[in-house]
Scaffold this motif. Structure first.
Motif, PDB file in Angstrom:
ATOM      1  N   HIS A 136       9.880  33.606  12.865  1.00 53.34           N
ATOM      2  CA  HIS A 136      10.741  33.559  11.687  1.00 53.34           C
ATOM      3  C   HIS A 136      11.170  34.949  11.232  1.00 53.34           C
ATOM      4  CE1 HIS A 136      12.111  32.914   7.552  1.00 53.34           C
ATOM      5  NE2 HIS A 136      12.335  31.663   7.894  1.00 53.34           N
ATOM      6  N   ASP A 137      10.213  35.825  11.036  1.00 54.89           N
ATOM      7  CA  ASP A 137      10.509  37.133  10.458  1.00 54.89           C
ATOM      8  C   ASP A 137      11.383  38.004  11.360  1.00 54.89           C
ATOM      9  OD1 ASP A 137       9.028  36.393   8.269  1.00 54.89           O
ATOM     10  OD2 ASP A 137       7.201  37.406   8.934  1.00 54.89           O
ATOM     11  N   GLY A 138      11.222  37.880  12.663  1.00 54.88           N
ATOM     12  CA  GLY A 138      12.002  38.731  13.570  1.00 54.88           C
ATOM     13  C   GLY A 138      13.060  37.985  14.350  1.00 54.88           C
ATOM     14  N   ALA A 139      13.509  36.853  13.817  1.00 52.56           N
ATOM     15  CA  ALA A 139      14.390  35.963  14.576  1.00 52.56           C
ATOM     16  C   ALA A 139      15.624  36.667  15.135  1.00 52.56           C
ATOM     17  CB  ALA A 139      14.804  34.775  13.711  1.00 52.56           C
ATOM     18  N   LEU A 140      16.313  37.449  14.324  1.00 61.68           N
ATOM     19  CA  LEU A 140      17.536  38.104  14.786  1.00 61.68           C
ATOM     20  C   LEU A 140      17.254  39.101  15.908  1.00 61.68           C
ATOM     21  CD1 LEU A 140      19.421  38.711  11.416  1.00 61.68           C
ATOM     22  CD2 LEU A 140      19.913  36.985  13.170  1.00 61.68           C
ATOM     23  N   LEU A 141      16.150  39.818  15.799  1.00 64.50           N
ATOM     24  CA  LEU A 141      15.787  40.768  16.854  1.00 64.50           C
ATOM     25  C   LEU A 141      15.465  40.035  18.148  1.00 64.50           C
ATOM     26  CD1 LEU A 141      15.113  43.583  17.894  1.00 64.50           C
ATOM     27  CD2 LEU A 141      12.826  43.324  16.883  1.00 64.50           C
ATOM     28  N   TRP A 142      14.711  38.934  18.047  1.00 70.30           N
ATOM     29  CA  TRP A 142      14.340  38.200  19.262  1.00 70.30           C
ATOM     30  C   TRP A 142      15.574  37.610  19.933  1.00 70.30           C
ATOM     31  CZ3 TRP A 142      10.722  41.000  18.573  1.00 70.30           C
ATOM     32  CH2 TRP A 142       9.750  40.903  17.588  1.00 70.30           C
TER      33      TRP A 142
END
Length: 198
Positions: free
Chosen positions: A101-107
């Protein structure tokens, strides 16, 4: 000089490495397309947002696909690309497992970069044959064999997800497929031609 040697991909190490690389990266690609939105929904995103995150992988992958043939054609060895794409995918998988959830855009961004393995293998098919006939033979073998491997991706990810109730096992499976993909990639990274193999 006599006529060029006939390409026999099924009898050559590079031919099989091409098929395995193509199959492993397509397996991961199909699994991602089939299950990434569900992973994000399980992480707490609304269905619409999960769908947009999945779409982001494809959208961000377009410029990668356009640049890959140029990059691959300029390098003497493809090892930097093989290792780089592996690193992007591995980082994304680990991020999805640990903090979806917290790093969704990076992943999503890293995953889009890692999926550059698809245009890389398509480009490499043309780089590893001396003739048009060799390219056709190599393409036919790599893709027909590779898609048989790839078809297992969504199914096995789904089975592991249902059996375990979570994403640790499915992502572990994708990491294992990535390791196989990388090993095959190192074989095809060296500049040699399928017609020369016996």
């Amino acid at each position: 000089a006599g006529p060029p040697a006939r390409a026999r991909p099924a009898r050559s190490r590079p031919g099989w490495a091409m098929a395995v690389y193509f199959g492993a990266q397509s397996l991961s690609g199909y699994a991602i397309m089939g299950w990434l939105a569900q992973l994000f929904r399980d992480a707490g995103f609304r269905p619409e947002t999960a769908g947009l995150l999945l779409a982001g992988v494809t959208a961000l992958g377009v410029p990668v696909a356009l640049l890959m043939p140029t990059l691959a054609g300029r390098l003497r060895t493809l090892r930097p690309l093989v290792f780089g794409l592996t690193a992007f995918s591995a980082a994304s998988y680990l991020g999805l497992a640990l903090a979806p959830h917290d790093g969704a855009l990076l992943w999503v961004a890293l995953l889009a970069l890692g999926q550059g393995a698809f245009p890389l293998i398509l480009t490499t098919i043309g780089l590893r044959a001396r003739t048009a006939e060799g390219t056709v033979a190599l393409s036919a073998f790599a893709q027909s064999t590779g898609y048989v491997i790839a078809a297992l991706g969504p199914l096995l990810v789904g089975v592991l997800y249902e059996a375990t109730g979570g994403w640790t096992a499915p992502i572990g499976f994708l990491l294992a497929a990535l390791a196989v993909q990388t090993g095959a990639g190192l074989v095809i990274a060296r500049p040699r031609f399928v017609e020369d193999e016996r």
